[in-house]
Design an enzyme around this catalytic site. Structure first.
Site, PDB file in Angstrom:
ATOM      1  CG  ASP A 331      -1.998   0.996   1.210  1.00 49.26           C
ATOM      2  OD1 ASP A 331      -2.764   0.990   0.225  1.00 49.26           O
ATOM      3  OD2 ASP A 331      -2.113   1.780   2.163  1.00 49.26           O
ATOM      4  CD  GLU A 360      -2.340   2.255  -3.404  1.00 49.06           C
ATOM      5  OE1 GLU A 360      -3.428   2.825  -3.615  1.00 49.06           O
ATOM      6  OE2 GLU A 360      -1.745   2.340  -2.308  1.00 49.06           O
ATOM      7  CG  ASP A 427      -8.001   2.655  -3.154  1.00 44.65           C
ATOM      8  OD1 ASP A 427      -8.658   2.940  -2.142  1.00 44.65           O
ATOM      9  OD2 ASP A 427      -6.838   2.227  -3.101  1.00 44.65           O
TER      10      ASP A 427
END
Length: 574
Positions: A331, A360, A427
């Protein structure tokens, strides 16, 4: 005349890389339709004769965007140390490109040519082959399942310590995932990417409290061990979400800082702390520390601190060694110290040489994909390009091809084959929300997802037509009993197509035709085997003129006699 401003070659980059200890790929960019011929000349940079003896190879024009052509050649070199230059020709002119110089005459000394200093095995792409071959199913745990073919769909709260409540919005659990592995295996997926499972307060689990244990309101460590074991028994790998950029403000180290201030032994574990450290209950009050995207409840960790780094190296080892996870999705990867990622890679690969790291990173990721950090990144540009072509019609086929070309040629081939391509995630809006309520648009995008270079990743429920353009819906409950559109058989067909055609995994990508409207035709090729795909992304019939083959597609919707119906597609294998 050759357009000098358009010419580009970058040594030791996506324009010059090795595929093995003898295979090398070289690329050059030039103005669109600007050359009649491009030739590579290469030789042994340490050969005893002077001048260097060069061999010549014709380069192929492999791609075109709106402004440029891209020439490429892959060949086996008899030399481990290579010097080279390019010969560029049009109808009026011949120029030589060497060391960023365009000239009508060649240089005098060998050091003035482009150099590949040594074809070191350490510079070969090490993306594990299983990731290139994988078809990935992404699960948001709270939203997927509580038990077999069921999601509870109601919120709950569980106490954790004296100050914290663990929240669930829809009631998904680890056991719920395990109970539905048969569903995932039946669709043909070979890898699970699971959003965070660690103990955390909010339902999304990105505010981590305890990195060594499963969130109690989601299950137990034993539940997760069983999930991985059962997945592996079905040939399904498991990738988990690593949140190391930030944590919960009740994470033990931050809690200690908040309570003890400058006396805390963890005061250097966090980024830009200013004392006193206050956890502001009012959202309008800016915290006295850095946090994730101004989320005051998620303080930013100082990953360059050796103690912080070692703590998370132990987290890395714990889940790979003790639970057998096959890799990590990481992340906010572009905000974390790069030395941290290099160490993380070394520690994970030491336990499992085939473990993967997927960052990410929403933008181009060249600097993170040099073989010392990530194997792959989440390819959000893939989603954006598909959205604008198949969904909103913001771009036509020619513009779509130009974007795809830029996307494909920003990485070496071995890295491109492992990029995690996606249409949606937790997201962003569900892809179907852009499809104007027409399931055919989603099908076209899914065909492209499964036939383009890279690893396809499907967000849970897309195969059931899930929609959603805000948090409540894009992370909505899995519609087990009432699919919006039951596309499961279509997805099975796509998974089978990819798994049975290695050209879709390792083959070259060539655009064959694109127009100023919605017709796009491309081909994947591996040696003699080809897969040709035609997509019509507009609401009128398209003619497939001068195309071979034009009959008997092995997979199609709306194809007949050299025509594609509105939002139709056809796939040929040979």
């Amino acid at each position: 005349m050759i357009d000098r401003q358009a010419v580009l070659h970058i040594p030791l980059s996506q324009y010059a890389f090795i595929n093995s200890e003898i295979s090398i790929t070289l690329r050059i960019r030039v103005a669109r339709d600007g050359l009649t011929r491009c030739v590579l000349h290469f030789g042994d940079r340490v050969c005893p004769s002077d001048p260097v003896i060069f061999s010549s190879l014709e380069m192929e024009k492999v791609a075109t965007d709106l402004d440029f052509d891209y020439y490429e050649i892959t060949f086996d070199s008899p030399y481990t140390r290579v010097c080279y230059y390019f010969e560029l020709c049009d109808s009026d002119e011949r120029l030589y490109l060497f060391a960023d110089i365009l000239s009508k005459v060649l240089p005098q000394e060998r050091s003035e040519f482009y150099q590949y200093p040594f074809m070191r095995r350490e510079e070969i792409s090490t993306v594990p082959d299983w990731l290139k071959q994988a078809v990935v199913y992404n699960i948001f745990p709270d939203s997927f399942a509580s038990e077999w073919r069921f999601i509870r769909g109601t919120p709950s709260e569980t106490g954790w310590g004296s100050d914290v409540v663990l929240k669930s919005k829809l009631g998904g659990t680890i056991r719920g995932i395990t109970a539905n592995l048969d569903y995932i295996a039946d669709l043909g997926f070979t890898c699970l990417y699971i959003n965070p499972i660690f103990a955390a307060g909010e339902y999304h689990k990105y505010d981590v409290l305890d990195y060594f244990n499963v969130s109690p309101n989601m299950g137990t460590n034993e539940d997760f061990h069983e999930l991985v074991s059962q997945a592996h028994s079905r040939g399904i790998r498991v990738i988990i979400d690593g949140v190391f950029n930030h944590c919960s403000w009740y994470f033990f180290a931050f809690d200690d800082v908040a309570r003890n201030g400058e006396r805390s032994k963890y005061k250097d574990w966090f980024y830009d702390l200013r004392f006193p450290v206050i956890r502001p209950e009012n959202e309008s009050i800016r915290p006295t520390y850095s946090s994730f995207a101004y989320e005051r409840k998620m303080p930013k960790l100082n990953t360059s601190n050796p103690e912080v780094r070692e703590y998370f190296m132990e987290v890395c080892e714990h889940w790979i060694r003790d639970y057998g996870v096959d890799g990590w999705r990481l992340d906010v990867a572009n905000e974390v110290d790069r030395t941290f990622w290099r160490a993380f890679r070394q520690r994970s690969r030491a336990i499992n040489p085939e473990s993967v790291m997927i960052g990410e990173i929403w933008e181009s990721s060249e600097t993170w994909l040099q073989g010392d950090m990530f194997d792959s990144t989440m390819n959000y540009d893939f989603r954006k390009n598909c959205r604008d072509f198949f969904g909103t019609e913001a771009i036509n086929a020619t513009e779509f091809n130009a974007r795809v070309t830029k996307m494909n040629y920003r990485y070496p081939t071995g890295i491109l084959q492992g990029q995690l391509n996606l249409l949606d995630s937790h997201d962003v809006n569900r892809f179907f929300s852009y499809c104007q309520k027409d399931i055919r648009r989603l099908r076209l995008a899914e065909v492209f997802l499964f036939t383009a270079p890279g690893t396809p990743c499907v967000f849970y429920g897309d195969e059931l037509g899930m929609d959603g353009d805000h948090e409540e819906t894009l992370r909505g409950p899995m519609p087990w009993d009432a699919p919006f559109h039951d596309e499961r058989e279509f997805f099975r067909t796509l998974v089978t197509l990819r798994r049975e055609n290695k050209a879709l995994i390792y083959g070259s990508y060539r655009a064959l035709f694109m127009d100023e409207d919605g017709l796009y035709i491309y081909r994947r090729q591996l040696k003699e085997h080809t897969v040709t795909i035609a997509l019509n992304a507009r609401n009128h019939t398209a003619k497939l003129e001068d195309m071979d083959p034009l009959t008997d597609p092995m997979m199609s919707d709306g194809f007949e006699a050299g025509r594609l119906a509105p939002f139709g597609y056809a796939v040929w294998t040979q």
